[in-house]
Write an enzyme that holds these catalytic residues in place. Structure first.
Site, PDB file in Angstrom:
ATOM      1  N   CYS A 157      40.158  18.881  24.043  1.00 55.72           N
ATOM      2  CA  CYS A 157      39.233  19.537  23.108  1.00 55.72           C
ATOM      3  C   CYS A 157      38.750  18.566  22.027  1.00 55.72           C
ATOM      4  O   CYS A 157      37.720  18.801  21.395  1.00 55.72           O
ATOM      5  CB  CYS A 157      39.903  20.739  22.461  1.00 55.72           C
ATOM      6  SG  CYS A 157      40.609  21.862  23.669  1.00 55.72           S
ATOM      7  N   VAL A 191      48.237  28.343  36.902  1.00 56.72           N
ATOM      8  CA  VAL A 191      47.803  28.670  35.542  1.00 56.72           C
ATOM      9  C   VAL A 191      46.587  27.833  35.144  1.00 56.72           C
ATOM     10  O   VAL A 191      46.262  26.853  35.804  1.00 56.72           O
ATOM     11  CB  VAL A 191      48.950  28.409  34.511  1.00 56.72           C
ATOM     12  CG1 VAL A 191      50.188  29.203  34.868  1.00 56.72           C
ATOM     13  CG2 VAL A 191      49.299  26.926  34.411  1.00 56.72           C
ATOM     14  N   GLY A 192      45.934  28.234  34.068  1.00 57.71           N
ATOM     15  CA  GLY A 192      44.888  27.408  33.453  1.00 57.71           C
ATOM     16  C   GLY A 192      43.519  27.586  34.091  1.00 57.71           C
ATOM     17  O   GLY A 192      43.208  28.612  34.699  1.00 57.71           O
ATOM     18  N   ASP A 193      42.709  26.541  33.941  1.00 55.45           N
ATOM     19  CA  ASP A 193      41.313  26.606  34.380  1.00 55.45           C
ATOM     20  C   ASP A 193      41.172  26.868  35.879  1.00 55.45           C
ATOM     21  O   ASP A 193      40.098  27.253  36.341  1.00 55.45           O
ATOM     22  CB  ASP A 193      40.607  25.267  34.083  1.00 55.45           C
ATOM     23  CG  ASP A 193      40.401  25.029  32.604  1.00 55.45           C
ATOM     24  OD1 ASP A 193      40.794  25.894  31.796  1.00 55.45           O
ATOM     25  OD2 ASP A 193      39.858  23.965  32.254  1.00 55.45           O
ATOM     26  N   ALA A 252      47.145  20.911  29.404  1.00 52.47           N
ATOM     27  CA  ALA A 252      47.361  22.156  28.638  1.00 52.47           C
ATOM     28  C   ALA A 252      48.357  23.099  29.313  1.00 52.47           C
ATOM     29  O   ALA A 252      49.450  23.372  28.779  1.00 52.47           O
ATOM     30  CB  ALA A 252      46.020  22.845  28.407  1.00 52.47           C
ATOM     31  N   GLY A 282      50.006  18.727  37.233  1.00 51.31           N
ATOM     32  CA  GLY A 282      49.071  18.716  36.102  1.00 51.31           C
ATOM     33  C   GLY A 282      49.858  18.695  34.808  1.00 51.31           C
ATOM     34  O   GLY A 282      50.703  19.567  34.578  1.00 51.31           O
ATOM     35  N   GLY A 342      43.675  22.295  36.579  1.00 49.24           N
ATOM     36  CA  GLY A 342      42.473  22.313  35.747  1.00 49.24           C
ATOM     37  C   GLY A 342      41.204  22.559  36.532  1.00 49.24           C
ATOM     38  O   GLY A 342      41.210  23.144  37.620  1.00 49.24           O
ATOM     39  N   ILE A 382      55.204  30.023  44.333  1.00 48.69           N
ATOM     40  CA  ILE A 382      54.201  29.150  43.705  1.00 48.69           C
ATOM     41  C   ILE A 382      53.436  29.927  42.624  1.00 48.69           C
ATOM     42  O   ILE A 382      52.937  31.027  42.879  1.00 48.69           O
ATOM     43  CB  ILE A 382      53.208  28.586  44.751  1.00 48.69           C
ATOM     44  CG1 ILE A 382      53.980  27.866  45.874  1.00 48.69           C
ATOM     45  CG2 ILE A 382      52.211  27.646  44.093  1.00 48.69           C
ATOM     46  CD1 ILE A 382      53.101  27.302  46.979  1.00 48.69           C
TER      47      ILE A 382
HETATM   48  C1  LIG Z   1      35.444  17.991  26.421  1.00 42.24           C
HETATM   49  C2  LIG Z   1      36.225  19.268  26.430  1.00 42.24           C
HETATM   50  C3  LIG Z   1      36.305  20.029  25.264  1.00 42.24           C
HETATM   51  C4  LIG Z   1      37.007  21.221  25.270  1.00 42.24           C
HETATM   52  N1  LIG Z   1      37.080  21.942  24.107  1.00 42.24           N
HETATM   53  C5  LIG Z   1      37.787  23.084  24.088  1.00 42.24           C
HETATM   54  C6  LIG Z   1      37.934  23.810  22.896  1.00 42.24           C
HETATM   55  O1  LIG Z   1      37.448  23.421  21.825  1.00 42.24           O
HETATM   56  N2  LIG Z   1      38.627  24.986  22.933  1.00 42.24           N
HETATM   57  C7  LIG Z   1      39.205  25.429  24.088  1.00 42.24           C
HETATM   58  O2  LIG Z   1      39.843  26.486  24.070  1.00 42.24           O
HETATM   59  N3  LIG Z   1      39.095  24.751  25.235  1.00 42.24           N
HETATM   60  C8  LIG Z   1      38.403  23.591  25.264  1.00 42.24           C
HETATM   61  N4  LIG Z   1      38.308  22.884  26.429  1.00 42.24           N
HETATM   62  C9  LIG Z   1      38.907  23.437  27.647  1.00 42.24           C
HETATM   63  C10 LIG Z   1      40.402  23.150  27.735  1.00 42.24           C
HETATM   64  O3  LIG Z   1      40.617  21.802  27.524  1.00 42.24           O
HETATM   65  C11 LIG Z   1      40.908  23.572  29.103  1.00 42.24           C
HETATM   66  O4  LIG Z   1      40.669  24.949  29.249  1.00 42.24           O
HETATM   67  C12 LIG Z   1      42.384  23.316  29.286  1.00 42.24           C
HETATM   68  O5  LIG Z   1      42.672  21.966  29.111  1.00 42.24           O
HETATM   69  C13 LIG Z   1      42.803  23.752  30.693  1.00 42.24           C
HETATM   70  O6  LIG Z   1      44.129  23.420  30.918  1.00 42.24           O
HETATM   71  P1  LIG Z   1      44.627  23.145  32.402  1.00 42.24           P
HETATM   72  O7  LIG Z   1      46.070  22.816  32.305  1.00 42.24           O
HETATM   73  O8  LIG Z   1      44.215  24.236  33.295  1.00 42.24           O
HETATM   74  O9  LIG Z   1      43.805  21.888  32.884  1.00 42.24           O
HETATM   75  P2  LIG Z   1      43.721  20.437  32.251  1.00 42.24           P
HETATM   76  O10 LIG Z   1      44.070  20.454  30.834  1.00 42.24           O
HETATM   77  O11 LIG Z   1      42.396  19.895  32.652  1.00 42.24           O
HETATM   78  O12 LIG Z   1      44.849  19.651  33.015  1.00 42.24           O
HETATM   79  C14 LIG Z   1      44.849  19.505  34.392  1.00 42.24           C
HETATM   80  C15 LIG Z   1      45.498  18.179  34.738  1.00 42.24           C
HETATM   81  O13 LIG Z   1      45.933  18.241  36.080  1.00 42.24           O
HETATM   82  C16 LIG Z   1      45.805  16.955  36.637  1.00 42.24           C
HETATM   83  N5  LIG Z   1      45.800  17.112  38.093  1.00 42.24           N
HETATM   84  C17 LIG Z   1      44.886  17.788  38.846  1.00 42.24           C
HETATM   85  N6  LIG Z   1      45.236  17.738  40.146  1.00 42.24           N
HETATM   86  C18 LIG Z   1      46.375  17.020  40.216  1.00 42.24           C
HETATM   87  C19 LIG Z   1      47.221  16.629  41.295  1.00 42.24           C
HETATM   88  N7  LIG Z   1      46.924  16.982  42.536  1.00 42.24           N
HETATM   89  N8  LIG Z   1      48.300  15.904  41.017  1.00 42.24           N
HETATM   90  C20 LIG Z   1      48.605  15.542  39.748  1.00 42.24           C
HETATM   91  N9  LIG Z   1      47.853  15.884  38.687  1.00 42.24           N
HETATM   92  C21 LIG Z   1      46.752  16.621  38.917  1.00 42.24           C
HETATM   93  C22 LIG Z   1      44.488  16.467  36.075  1.00 42.24           C
HETATM   94  O14 LIG Z   1      44.447  15.054  36.101  1.00 42.24           O
HETATM   95  C23 LIG Z   1      44.522  17.015  34.665  1.00 42.24           C
HETATM   96  O15 LIG Z   1      44.967  16.064  33.741  1.00 42.24           O
HETATM   97  C24 LIG Z   1      37.637  21.672  26.454  1.00 42.24           C
HETATM   98  C25 LIG Z   1      37.565  20.895  27.621  1.00 42.24           C
HETATM   99  C26 LIG Z   1      36.876  19.712  27.607  1.00 42.24           C
HETATM  100  C27 LIG Z   1      36.808  18.895  28.876  1.00 42.24           C
END
Ligand SMILES: Cc1cc2nc3c(=O)[nH]c(=O)nc-3n(C[C@H](O)[C@H](O)[C@H](O)COP(=O)(O)OP(=O)(O)OC[C@H]3O[C@@H](n4cnc5c(N)ncnc54)[C@H](O)[C@@H]3O)c2cc1C
Length: 566
Positions: free
Chosen positions: A53, A294-296, A21, A18, A124, A291
């Site tokens: 975001c 983090v994140g969502d 973020a 991923g 995510g 392992i």
């Molecule tokens: C439209 C929108 C608006 C938002 N606005 C806000 C805001 O204003 N304020 C705020 O705090 N938060 C906001 N958020 C939430 C915030 O974007 C997320 O909380 C944050 O991006 C989470 O980070 P992450 O790394 O967990 O996941 P993500 O940022 O979603 O990244 C995960 C990445 O992992 C990749 N992935 C998944 N599985 C695999 C795999 N098996 N192999 C390779 N790659 C993979 C995905 O393609 C994705 O790109 C918003 C979200 C969205 C969708």
């Protein structure tokens, strides 16, 4: 410094799944912690480190250029951080025994393996698409990625969309409402709950609902979507609801929440929590010591209730990514847990919250016990009234009793909202009390606040109540048989409309008319916001009466009545 998480060659090999973020922030931090580590970041989509975001604002043309959403490119990661970034490469399997992942290059179809010393998962969360009839019809969208925003923009432009339905009135839903409306589209919201913004208590969501209505948005609250039907020529969609209603539109945005992406982790046998997220400890380590996650995708501890929770916000994801990198590379950083500090713009108003809502306190308690708490409402303005442009603001502050520890806050207004929530958020992080808020030294000039900032005032109201100087009562708790409701506004204000059964005695007349007041009953004064009634409370208490101030005055009474009629 603790022992580094080491590879056999003394050069840790860190793989990150991923690249947005949590993943990107972990990768960059890992490099800042070690020049030796080998770092590979896999991203199955075409972009890394993009601003999800900002996506609603790209759809709304506020950010017209897609390139502005790209915070960093793979080339940047290579050049500045010496990180091997592989976009359109999906990690499909974790082999924990051999400490390898299996990756598919989505452009060539090639499948290969990479070994790791430390693996970080930041996959995510996926927007929820419930299996309802018609859910796969063209014109029904979710918004998570840049390609999603491209599809939505293309649909709006090519179909000349006039009517949209947003399903879900949370943060992303309301941001989409504002942005679609900004493009001249007529928007309706269908929301299963009886209110928008479920993180807020209903009385704080009401002003947002009023504002949406004033902006021409139609709200269908308390009604869930049952399915979608195409019209005969396939140009429109009818959204059917459980109550039997049908709403026609040219496109639908589904914004009903997200679900942690745990397929990879689950298939690898990592522990998944009851809420469906990856279980991690406070160092972001999963049930496998090599392992991290983090994140969502992870479950985290709520610092107020002590319970596990899911929180899809960019700030925590970024911080968790940094912490995982620290721990992997030998620094014992700890994730403190979350308090859900969030902000959202809805047309001309801002809504923000931190800590627990009243609903959460009632439902989850604190550390397994029922929460002992009270609340104050402050209807005020963002800066002193005498300086032009003062805007209304309402603060709800929740605090524990009797110690006054700040538990949560919600603020709605046009200006200065985020600043107040950030102060209150920090107060919660530091375990501050309402007595600390009272004494906080906050910046002031007429255009920015007041010598007693709304945060100070909210603290003072709560502290005065806890000290017994000005005890509080809420409209819903008044014992009308025992308490005399005293309207301390002017006779003119009283005659223009007053609370049923209230007796009028203006605050300035109280000292001369005390013999008219009962000493064998409780007196509960009110005014418009609770300010004059506070003075009345003090005057009467100092003269030996049993008094509690009705907090929030007629402004809270109006909201209370509207909610009781629902
Ligand atoms: C439209 C929108 C608006 C938002 N606005 C806000 C805001 O204003 N304020 C705020 O705090 N938060 C906001 N958020 C939430 C915030 O974007 C997320 O909380 C944050 O991006 C989470 O980070 P992450 O790394 O967990 O996941 P993500 O940022 O979603 O990244 C995960 C990445 O992992 C990749 N992935 C998944 N599985 C695999 C795999 N098996 N192999 C390779 N790659 C993979 C995905 O393609 C994705 O790109 C918003 C979200 C969205 C969708």
């Amino acid at each position: 410094m603790d022992q580094q998480f080491q590879g056999a060659a003394g050069r840790p090999r860190i793989l990150i799944v991923g690249g947005v973020a949590g993943g990107a922030s972990c990768a960059a931090r890992a490099r800042r912690m070690s020049e030796e580590a080998e770092i590979i970041m896999f991203e199955r989509g075409p972009f890394v480190s993009f601003a999800n975001c900002g996506l609603p604002y790209h759809v709304g043309n506020v950010i017209p250029d897609e390139a502005d959403l790209l915070v960093a490119t793979p080339e940047h990661f290579r050049a500045r951080f010496n990180i091997d970034v592989r976009v359109q490469n999906e990690v499909r399997l974790i082999d924990r025994d051999s400490k390898e992942v299996e990756v598919k290059d989505l452009t060539t179809g090639n499948v290969y393996r990479e070994s790791y010393d430390a693996l970080v998962l930041s996959p995510g969360a996926t927007p929820i698409r419930p299996p309802l009839p018609g859910i796969d019809l063209p014109g029904i969208f979710v918004l998570r990625t840049i390609p999603d925003s491209r599809e939505i923009r293309e649909w709006i432009d090519s179909r000349q969309v006039k009517r949209a339905i947003v399903v879900g009135g949370g943060f992303v839903g309301l941001e989409m409402v504002e942005n679609l409306a900004g493009r001249g589209i007529s928007v309706e919201i269908v929301e299963m709950l009886p209110q928008v913004m479920a993180v807020l208590d209903p009385e704080m969501a009401l002003p947002i609902e009023d504002h949406l209505t004033a902006k021409g948005v139609t709200l269908h609250l308390g009604d869930a979507v049952a399915g979608f039907e195409p019209d005969v020529d396939g140009n429109a969609i009818t959204v059917r609801t459980k109550s039997g209603q049908g709403y026609a539109c040219d496109m639908v945005i589904l914004a009903i929440g997200v679900r942690p992406e745990v397929k990879l982790a689950g298939e690898a046998g990592l522990e998944i929590g009851e809420l469906g997220g990856i279980r991690v400890d406070d160092r972001m380590r999963t049930s496998d010591g090599s392992i991290w996650a983090v994140g969502d995708a992870v479950e985290v501890r709520d610092v107020i209730t002590g319970q596990w929770t899911l929180l899809a916000l960019a700030g925590p994801a970024n911080r968790q990514g940094r912490i995982a990198a620290d721990v992997i590379l030998g620094r014992d950083s700890v994730f403190r847990g979350v308090q859900g500090t969030a902000v959202c713009g809805v047309f001309d108003i801002t809504v923000a919250a931190t800590g627990a809502s009243e609903r959460t306190l009632r439902r989850n308690g604190i550390n397994g016990k029922p929460a002992q708490y009270d609340k104050v409402y402050l209807h005020t303005t963002d800066h002193v009234d005498y300086y032009p442009g003062a805007r209304d603001m309402t603060i709800k502050l929740l605090f524990s009793t009797p110690d006054g520890k700040v538990l949560g806050a919600q603020v709605v207004g046009e200006d200065g909202v985020a600043k107040r929530i950030d102060v209150l958020s920090m107060a919660i992080q530091k375990g501050a009390t309402v007595f600390d808020l009272e004494e906080s030294e906050l910046c002031y000039a007429p255009q920015f606040g007041a010598a007693k900032d709304p945060v100070n005032i909210a603290g003072m109201i709560a502290a005065n109540a806890l000290r017994g100087d000005a005890p509080l009562v809420h409209w819903e708790d008044i014992d009308r048989a025992y308490s005399m409701i005293l309207d301390v506004r002017t006779p003119g204000e009283y005659e223009a409309g007053h609370v049923e059964g209230a007796v009028n005695m203006p605050v300035n007349a109280l000292r001369g008319r005390m013999e008219e007041l009962p000493r064998d009953r409780e007196i509960v004064p009110y005014c418009i916001v609770g300010y004059r009634s506070y003075f009345a409370t003090r005057i009467l208490r100092l003269n030996g009466f049993n008094v509690r101030n009705i907090i929030g005055g007629t402004m809270s009474h109006d909201i209370y009545q509207r909610l009781s009629r629902r």
